[in-house]
Structure formats: structure tokens, C-alpha cells
Scaffold this active site. Structure first.
Site, mmCIF file in Angstrom:
data_model
loop_
_atom_site.group_PDB
_atom_site.id
_atom_site.type_symbol
_atom_site.label_atom_id
_atom_site.label_comp_id
_atom_site.label_asym_id
_atom_site.label_seq_id
_atom_site.Cartn_x
_atom_site.Cartn_y
_atom_site.Cartn_z
ATOM 1 N N HIS A 33 31.025 113.474 79.145
ATOM 2 C CA HIS A 33 32.092 112.017 79.561
ATOM 3 C C HIS A 33 31.288 111.039 78.666
ATOM 4 O O HIS A 33 30.405 110.246 78.932
ATOM 5 C CB HIS A 33 31.643 111.835 81.052
ATOM 6 C CG HIS A 33 32.329 112.469 82.205
ATOM 7 N ND1 HIS A 33 33.689 111.821 82.342
ATOM 8 C CD2 HIS A 33 32.162 113.508 82.533
ATOM 9 C CE1 HIS A 33 34.023 112.699 83.450
ATOM 10 N NE2 HIS A 33 33.298 113.884 83.447
ATOM 11 N N CYS B 177 36.228 116.413 79.189
ATOM 12 C CA CYS B 177 35.759 117.290 80.411
ATOM 13 C C CYS B 177 37.188 117.779 80.961
ATOM 14 O O CYS B 177 37.827 118.901 80.454
ATOM 15 C CB CYS B 177 35.342 116.206 81.627
ATOM 16 S SG CYS B 177 34.299 117.393 82.647
ATOM 17 N N GLU C 94 32.585 108.166 77.864
ATOM 18 C CA GLU C 94 32.811 106.850 78.585
ATOM 19 C C GLU C 94 31.763 106.489 79.647
ATOM 20 O O GLU C 94 31.648 105.391 80.207
ATOM 21 C CB GLU C 94 34.217 106.747 79.162
ATOM 22 C CG GLU C 94 34.374 107.569 80.560
ATOM 23 C CD GLU C 94 34.243 108.874 80.539
ATOM 24 O OE1 GLU C 94 34.241 109.491 79.427
ATOM 25 O OE2 GLU C 94 34.627 109.564 81.647
#
Ligand code: GLN
Length: 187
Positions: A169, A79, A171
Site C-alpha cells: 500500500h 494490493c 498510500e
């Protein structure tokens, strides 16, 4: 294997937790001297690219970081991290670290679609969940950039040599495949 995670701002803790789940050691990079530690790869997390870049500049970390990646240190930019690495940002006056042959658009999904989740494929992995938060996308790449994922015809993940970027994202979803792909790049 040890991964350094840029921890000036943004969603860095989630990357550290994901690496832990994959049994990989990591450490937080908070100041210039942290960039001197031995690392096998580095993660530039999501957050706010202008703020993150300003902190890098204020802490005099920019040049060292550029040199490390330029010399081949594997990097995952997610990002805002994608925006930091891009050589061109369509709707921003200048690029940041200027390392990857991609042209990106900041906050590309507009306000209405600021944050959303969707499913898609990444490289040979199928049906992964992608989490977008005020995300950029990649408008164009040069020929030496491999496109790894698309969403509605927009490029949302790509790789150029030691550099891997995602507009989403990884994660923040349950999927570990993107981090695993990055770790495989290092091996
Ligand atoms: N919109 C942010 C930027 O311009 C990126 C958002 C994110 O990293 N989740 O840097």
C-alpha cells in the site's frame, strides 16, 4: 492533471490525500457515469478484490473500466487493485478485469504474516517503506512486464505499458515516490 480514484470500497481516501500532497487533482469514481469524466489516470485501491469486483459488476462498470485501461488509460493498482488487473490468480477460480500479464497469489503471506512493514527498493528509488495488508504477491510475469520491486525474492511491484501494480500500500507509507512514478508515467 486529474486522477480518478475508484471509491467503491477499501483504502481510496488515502490515495486521494497522497495525490493532494503532490498537488494533483482527483475525484472519486462511485458509479458508471463517473467513468465518463475526463481523467489522465486511474487508481484501483486496496480493499477486498472479490467485493470490489462484485460492486463493479453490480454497478455495470466493468466493461467501461476494461475498455478505458485497454485503450491506454494509465492505471495504478495497489494490493486488491493488483488482483483486479491480473490475468491469472493462482488460488482463485477466475481472474477479474484480466488486463495484465501477471500471475498473482491472493493473501499470499498467510494469516501469521497478514500485515507487516519492511524496507526495500522500487525501480531506482532506494530504502522505501512498504506496507503490506493481507497482500498478494506476483508469482510470475510474462517478458513484456517490467519487475520494479521484490521482497524475499517475491515480485511485489511491476509495470506493463500503462499498468503499474504494487502488492503493498504506497498510500499508507510516508513515501511519495510510487505515486510520483505513476504521475511520471502519465506525463
Ligand atoms: N486480501 C485482499 C484481497 O484478496 C487484498 C488486501 C488489500 O488490498 N489490502 O483482495
Amino acid at each position: 492533471m486529474t486522477i480518478g480514484v475508484l471509491a467503491l470500497q477499501g483504502a481510496f481516501i488515502e490515495h486521494i490525500l497522497r495525490l493532494k500532497e503532490l498537488n494533483v487533482d482527483s475525484f472519486e469514481i462511485r458509479q458508471k457515469k463517473d467513468l465518463e469524466q475526463t481523467m489522465d489516470g486511474i487508481i484501483l485501491p486496496g480493499g477486498e478484490s472479490t467485493t470490489m469486483y462484485k460492486l463493479l459488476e453490480d454497478l455495470e462498470m466493468t466493461e467501461t473500466l476494461i475498455n478505458l485501461i485497454d485503450k491506454g488509460l494509465p492505471v495504478l493498482g495497489t494490493c486488491a487493485g493488483l488482483l483486479l488487473l491480473a490475468k491469472e490468480i493462482e488460488n482463485h477460480s477466475h481472474s477479474f478485469l484480466n488486463l495484465m500479464d501477471i500471475k498473482a497469489k491472493k493473501n499470499a503471506y498467510g494469516r501469521q504474516l497478514g500485515s507487516f512493514r519492511c524496507k526495500g527498493n522500487f525501480s531506482h528509488y532506494t530504502d522505501l517503506e512498504f506496507v503490506f495488508i493481507r497482500a498478494p504477491y506476483i508469482i510470475s510475469t510474462s517478458k513484456n512486464v517490467e519487475i520494479l520491486a521484490k521482497h524475499n525474492d517475491k515480485i511485489i511491484a511491476a509495470r506493463q505499458d500503462n499498468k503499474l501494480v504494487t502488492a503493498f500500500h504506497p498510500e499508507l507509507s510516508e513515501n511519495k515516490e510510487i505515486h510520483q512514478y505513476f504521475l511520471n508515467m502519465i506525463k
